[in-house]
Design a protein around this motif. Structure first.
Motif, PDB file in Angstrom:
ATOM      1  N   GLU A 116       0.835  -1.197   0.000  1.00  0.00           N
ATOM      2  CA  GLU A 116       0.000   0.000   0.000  1.00  0.00           C
ATOM      3  C   GLU A 116       0.869   1.245   0.000  1.00  0.00           C
ATOM      4  OE1 GLU A 116      -3.460   2.037   2.859  1.00  0.00           O
ATOM      5  OE2 GLU A 116      -2.805  -0.031   3.187  1.00  0.00           O
ATOM      6  N   LYS A 117       0.463   2.240  -0.770  1.00  0.00           N
ATOM      7  CA  LYS A 117       1.175   3.507  -0.751  1.00  0.00           C
ATOM      8  C   LYS A 117       0.956   4.202   0.590  1.00  0.00           C
ATOM      9  CE  LYS A 117       0.970   4.268  -5.752  1.00  0.00           C
ATOM     10  NZ  LYS A 117       0.470   5.121  -6.849  1.00  0.00           N
ATOM     11  N   ILE A 118       1.929   5.008   0.968  1.00  0.00           N
ATOM     12  CA  ILE A 118       1.871   5.746   2.227  1.00  0.00           C
ATOM     13  C   ILE A 118       1.385   7.156   1.914  1.00  0.00           C
ATOM     14  CG2 ILE A 118       3.170   6.549   4.217  1.00  0.00           C
ATOM     15  CD1 ILE A 118       5.199   4.309   3.610  1.00  0.00           C
ATOM     16  N   SER A 119       0.192   7.488   2.364  1.00  0.00           N
ATOM     17  CA  SER A 119      -0.414   8.759   1.979  1.00  0.00           C
ATOM     18  C   SER A 119      -0.496   9.726   3.152  1.00  0.00           C
ATOM     19  CB  SER A 119      -1.817   8.540   1.410  1.00  0.00           C
ATOM     20  OG  SER A 119      -2.703   8.096   2.419  1.00  0.00           O
ATOM     21  N   LEU A 120      -0.495  11.003   2.798  1.00  0.00           N
ATOM     22  CA  LEU A 120      -0.555  12.075   3.791  1.00  0.00           C
ATOM     23  C   LEU A 120      -1.346  13.236   3.226  1.00  0.00           C
ATOM     24  CD1 LEU A 120       0.517  13.423   6.476  1.00  0.00           C
ATOM     25  CD2 LEU A 120       2.453  14.245   5.111  1.00  0.00           C
ATOM     26  N   ARG A 121      -2.243  13.770   4.029  1.00  0.00           N
ATOM     27  CA  ARG A 121      -2.901  15.039   3.698  1.00  0.00           C
ATOM     28  C   ARG A 121      -2.628  16.021   4.823  1.00  0.00           C
ATOM     29  NH1 ARG A 121      -9.342  16.421   2.507  1.00  0.00           N
ATOM     30  NH2 ARG A 121      -8.997  18.633   1.992  1.00  0.00           N
ATOM     31  N   CYS A 122      -2.109  17.189   4.460  1.00  0.00           N
ATOM     32  CA  CYS A 122      -1.811  18.241   5.433  1.00  0.00           C
ATOM     33  C   CYS A 122      -2.614  19.489   5.095  1.00  0.00           C
ATOM     34  CB  CYS A 122      -0.322  18.590   5.438  1.00  0.00           C
ATOM     35  SG  CYS A 122       0.707  17.411   6.318  1.00  0.00           S
ATOM     36  N   LEU A 123      -3.324  19.994   6.077  1.00  0.00           N
ATOM     37  CA  LEU A 123      -4.015  21.274   5.960  1.00  0.00           C
ATOM     38  C   LEU A 123      -3.267  22.277   6.834  1.00  0.00           C
ATOM     39  CD1 LEU A 123      -7.510  19.711   6.065  1.00  0.00           C
ATOM     40  CD2 LEU A 123      -6.824  21.347   4.316  1.00  0.00           C
ATOM     41  N   ILE A 124      -2.704  23.296   6.183  1.00  0.00           N
ATOM     42  CA  ILE A 124      -1.857  24.280   6.843  1.00  0.00           C
ATOM     43  C   ILE A 124      -2.581  25.614   6.900  1.00  0.00           C
ATOM     44  CG2 ILE A 124       0.363  25.491   6.745  1.00  0.00           C
ATOM     45  CD1 ILE A 124       1.380  23.131   5.013  1.00  0.00           C
ATOM     46  N   ASP A 125      -2.634  26.197   8.096  1.00  0.00           N
ATOM     47  CA  ASP A 125      -3.298  27.492   8.248  1.00  0.00           C
ATOM     48  C   ASP A 125      -2.491  28.375   9.202  1.00  0.00           C
ATOM     49  OD1 ASP A 125      -5.060  29.568   8.116  1.00  0.00           O
ATOM     50  OD2 ASP A 125      -6.639  28.609   9.294  1.00  0.00           O
ATOM     51  N   HIS A 126      -1.375  28.896   8.694  1.00  0.00           N
ATOM     52  CA  HIS A 126      -0.545  29.895   9.380  1.00  0.00           C
ATOM     53  C   HIS A 126       0.143  29.387  10.648  1.00  0.00           C
ATOM     54  CE1 HIS A 126      -1.667  33.158   6.674  1.00  0.00           C
ATOM     55  NE2 HIS A 126      -2.899  32.668   6.719  1.00  0.00           N
ATOM     56  N   SER A 127      -0.587  28.871  11.600  1.00  0.00           N
ATOM     57  CA  SER A 127       0.033  28.383  12.839  1.00  0.00           C
ATOM     58  C   SER A 127      -0.499  27.017  13.255  1.00  0.00           C
ATOM     59  CB  SER A 127      -0.204  29.386  13.983  1.00  0.00           C
ATOM     60  OG  SER A 127      -1.589  29.523  14.244  1.00  0.00           O
ATOM     61  N   VAL A 128      -1.301  26.426  12.399  1.00  0.00           N
ATOM     62  CA  VAL A 128      -1.867  25.107  12.669  1.00  0.00           C
ATOM     63  C   VAL A 128      -1.614  24.199  11.478  1.00  0.00           C
ATOM     64  CG1 VAL A 128      -3.981  23.796  13.086  1.00  0.00           C
ATOM     65  CG2 VAL A 128      -3.654  26.005  14.205  1.00  0.00           C
ATOM     66  N   ILE A 129      -1.209  22.962  11.752  1.00  0.00           N
ATOM     67  CA  ILE A 129      -1.042  21.945  10.715  1.00  0.00           C
ATOM     68  C   ILE A 129      -1.824  20.712  11.154  1.00  0.00           C
ATOM     69  CG2 ILE A 129       0.583  20.581   9.356  1.00  0.00           C
ATOM     70  CD1 ILE A 129       2.780  22.552  10.285  1.00  0.00           C
ATOM     71  N   GLU A 130      -2.838  20.343  10.387  1.00  0.00           N
ATOM     72  CA  GLU A 130      -3.591  19.118  10.657  1.00  0.00           C
ATOM     73  C   GLU A 130      -3.175  18.087   9.625  1.00  0.00           C
ATOM     74  OE1 GLU A 130      -7.758  19.417  11.475  1.00  0.00           O
ATOM     75  OE2 GLU A 130      -7.597  21.492  12.146  1.00  0.00           O
ATOM     76  N   SER A 131      -2.621  16.966  10.093  1.00  0.00           N
ATOM     77  CA  SER A 131      -2.028  15.960   9.212  1.00  0.00           C
ATOM     78  C   SER A 131      -2.785  14.648   9.341  1.00  0.00           C
ATOM     79  CB  SER A 131      -0.559  15.751   9.574  1.00  0.00           C
ATOM     80  OG  SER A 131       0.158  16.975   9.514  1.00  0.00           O
ATOM     81  N   TYR A 132      -3.269  14.148   8.185  1.00  0.00           N
ATOM     82  CA  TYR A 132      -4.050  12.922   8.121  1.00  0.00           C
ATOM     83  C   TYR A 132      -3.233  11.861   7.387  1.00  0.00           C
ATOM     84  CZ  TYR A 132      -8.049  15.857   9.358  1.00  0.00           C
ATOM     85  OH  TYR A 132      -8.912  16.717   9.997  1.00  0.00           O
ATOM     86  N   GLY A 133      -2.894  10.778   8.084  1.00  0.00           N
ATOM     87  CA  GLY A 133      -2.084   9.732   7.486  1.00  0.00           C
ATOM     88  C   GLY A 133      -2.896   8.507   7.126  1.00  0.00           C
ATOM     89  N   GLY A 134      -2.466   7.803   6.076  1.00  0.00           N
ATOM     90  CA  GLY A 134      -3.126   6.566   5.700  1.00  0.00           C
ATOM     91  C   GLY A 134      -4.590   6.726   5.384  1.00  0.00           C
ATOM     92  N   GLU A 135      -4.940   7.803   4.643  1.00  0.00           N
ATOM     93  CA  GLU A 135      -6.318   8.090   4.238  1.00  0.00           C
ATOM     94  C   GLU A 135      -7.253   8.288   5.430  1.00  0.00           C
ATOM     95  OE1 GLU A 135      -7.223   4.817   1.643  1.00  0.00           O
ATOM     96  OE2 GLU A 135      -6.337   5.827  -0.095  1.00  0.00           O
ATOM     97  N   GLY A 136      -6.680   8.765   6.538  1.00  0.00           N
ATOM     98  CA  GLY A 136      -7.498   9.088   7.702  1.00  0.00           C
ATOM     99  C   GLY A 136      -7.412   8.092   8.836  1.00  0.00           C
ATOM    100  N   ARG A 137      -6.466   7.158   8.757  1.00  0.00           N
ATOM    101  CA  ARG A 137      -6.323   6.190   9.843  1.00  0.00           C
ATOM    102  C   ARG A 137      -5.829   6.843  11.131  1.00  0.00           C
ATOM    103  NH1 ARG A 137      -4.885   3.289   5.203  1.00  0.00           N
ATOM    104  NH2 ARG A 137      -5.733   1.162   5.032  1.00  0.00           N
ATOM    105  N   SER A 138      -4.937   7.831  11.006  1.00  0.00           N
ATOM    106  CA  SER A 138      -4.432   8.557  12.175  1.00  0.00           C
ATOM    107  C   SER A 138      -4.281  10.032  11.821  1.00  0.00           C
ATOM    108  CB  SER A 138      -3.085   8.000  12.643  1.00  0.00           C
ATOM    109  OG  SER A 138      -3.226   6.682  13.142  1.00  0.00           O
ATOM    110  N   VAL A 139      -4.431  10.879  12.837  1.00  0.00           N
ATOM    111  CA  VAL A 139      -4.345  12.326  12.652  1.00  0.00           C
ATOM    112  C   VAL A 139      -3.422  12.912  13.713  1.00  0.00           C
ATOM    113  CG1 VAL A 139      -5.637  14.463  12.329  1.00  0.00           C
ATOM    114  CG2 VAL A 139      -6.759  12.261  11.905  1.00  0.00           C
ATOM    115  N   ILE A 140      -2.595  13.876  13.302  1.00  0.00           N
ATOM    116  CA  ILE A 140      -1.742  14.624  14.223  1.00  0.00           C
ATOM    117  C   ILE A 140      -1.940  16.112  13.956  1.00  0.00           C
ATOM    118  CG2 ILE A 140       0.599  15.097  15.009  1.00  0.00           C
ATOM    119  CD1 ILE A 140       1.428  12.354  14.058  1.00  0.00           C
TER     120      ILE A 140
END
Length: 469
Positions: free
Chosen positions: A399-423
């Motif tokens: 399986e490919k290793i995927s990441l989605r990051c939403l960046i808003d100036h001082s906040v970074i919301e990171s979703y790994g594995g199509e939403g399996r874990s969030v930091i």
């Protein structure tokens, strides 16, 4: 209790506060609560009030005009409070703590008229080691699909989630609930350790979920706490912000929850850049240009094509917990990883937040560690900077290793594995702000990896109207 109304285009209407301290039952504070629709179709709200003795009680309010689509004005019940703490529990809404102990619990109340409430004889669930449970949430999830469910649904195709906020984390268990006996049988326990399942492995707390009946989604919303000083909060005049709303559902294994930003956020996407099949050799660092790096949405996937046939992949020993935690730092170099993104970065990389992966040996197989390293996120002093991580439940050989990051100036919301874990990271760049902010892709591992795809968008600012019409 302030109010914001979210529109389907990702924008906001700011309303007047819905509830403010005014009565003996809430004169010292009005805190978080929940709203629902009664069988007669009318809305109602329960919230926590701090009374004249600074005891936490549960108050009830109803809208002054139920036909108002924004429910601007609320009227408090004359009989408030409708629930008061038992003598041995100093704090109660639904979450509670036994006095002079670390026993946390969820207390279940029931009512026929939503005014007179009776507490069940036993807690819905309790733990001896967590301390106080805050912002407890309890809701059904479907075992057959992604759609959300109304809170009252309970059948053979449903499981239940109990979430409790404690120790700075939002933790949850999954189990079965009997509406007849009011017994919840959880698959696991709250342990107050790294083994607890979490909504977020970074800085998110006190989330609450609701069922969106218009779109059949269960949506969760959490609070991002500050990491600077109280003195900084006083200068700003505020402290704490809300994260982005997330859709939440049960994964196919039935053992964990999945999360993903609500689709309305995509309406804020603007200029787009994309890259495909880029090889990242050891030591690679390159900039993603063409977007606004301080306010962006990035989706990226990595492919370890040689992993299955690589005899030198990792040590033969299983990684222990201490080694695992040490690997949350982006400075720890492995065979595969760290590789990922450097977000909110300065041009010289003196400031950056690293969101990355590394592959580790786990038993007879391989696992992927997802991390966020904030230790170089700011040149400012007196700021809490953490390196945190979790193990993604994926096999990188298949399986490919995927990441989605939403960046808003001082906040970074990171979703790994199509939403399996969030930091979620709350950071305070001193240099990498506005147009001075940069975004990089990097690979510091010994082995090369392939960035199979990257799509990134500049994000427009959400519109916030000062007056609702």
């Amino acid at each position: 209790m302030g109010t914001l109304c979210f529109t389907r285009f990702g924008n906001w209407i700011q309303l007047e506060p819905a509830i403010v301290p005014s009565d003996p039952s809430d004169i010292n504070s009005c805190w978080s609560g929940s709203a629902t629709i009664l069988p007669d179709g009318k809305p109602v709200m329960l919230y926590t009030g701090s009374d004249t003795n600074k005891h936490q009680v549960t108050d009830l309010a109803k809208p002054k005009d139920a036909s108002d689509p924004l429910l601007r004005e609320w009227v408090k019940a004359k009989g408030n409070p409708v629930m008061v703490p038992p003598s041995n529990v100093p704090r109660v809404l639904v979450g509670a703590k036994e006095k002079d102990s670390k026993k946390g619990m969820a207390l279940l109340y029931h009512s026929d008229d939503f005014v007179q409430w009776t507490k069940s004889h036993v807690p819905l669930l309790e733990s001896q080691v967590t301390g106080m449970w805050e912002c407890v949430d309890f809701f059904p999830v479907s075992v057959t699909g992604r759609e959300g469910l109304d809170t009252s649904v309970n059948n053979s195709s449903v499981r239940h989630v109990l979430k409790a906020s404690y120790g700075g984390n939002d933790c949850y268990v999954i189990g079965s609930y009997s509406s007849e006996t009011e017994i919840f049988s959880a698959d696991s326990e709250f342990t107050n350790t790294a083994d607890d399942l979490r909504y977020d492995y970074g800085n998110l707390f006190a989330s609450k979920a609701f069922f969106d009946s218009a779109t059949n989604r269960r949506i969760s919303w959490g609070w991002i706490m500050e990491r600077d000083s109280k003195e900084d909060d006083i200068v700003k005049g505020w402290a704490g912000i809300m994260g982005l709303p997330r859709e939440i559902w049960l994964d196919r294994s039935g053992k964990k929850l999945m999360q993903w930003p609500v689709e309305e956020i995509n309406n804020l996407r603007a200029k787009r850049v994309s890259l495909y099949n880029k090889q990242l050799g050891s030591g690679s660092v390159f900039e993603i240009s063409g977007i606004t790096a301080s306010q962006a949405d990035i989706e990226v996937a990595f492919d370890l094509r040689d992993l299955a046939n690589d005899p030198e992949i990792l040590d033969s020993e299983e990684v222990d917990q201490a080694t695992l935690i040490a690997s949350y730092s982006a400075s720890v170099r492995g065979v595969y990883g760290p590789f990922g993104l450097l977000a909110l970065a300065s041009n010289d990389l003196a400031e950056h937040t690293a969101i990355f992966f590394r592959v580790i040996r786990r038993g007879d197989g391989h696992s992927v560690v997802m991390c966020s390293d904030e230790t170089k996120s700011s040149l400012r002093d007196n700021i809490e900077k953490a390196a945190v991580g979790t193990v993604l439940d994926i096999d990188p050989r298949h399986e490919k290793i995927s990441l989605r990051c939403l960046i808003d100036h001082s906040v970074i919301e990171s979703y790994g594995g199509e939403g399996r874990s969030v930091i979620t990271s709350r950071v305070y760049p001193k240099i990498a702000i506005g147009e001075e902010s940069r975004l990089y892709v990097f690979n510091h591992g010994i082995k090369g990896v392939t960035m199979s795809s990257l799509e990134a968008w500049s994000m427009r600012k959400a519109q916030i109207n000062s007056n609702a019409t």
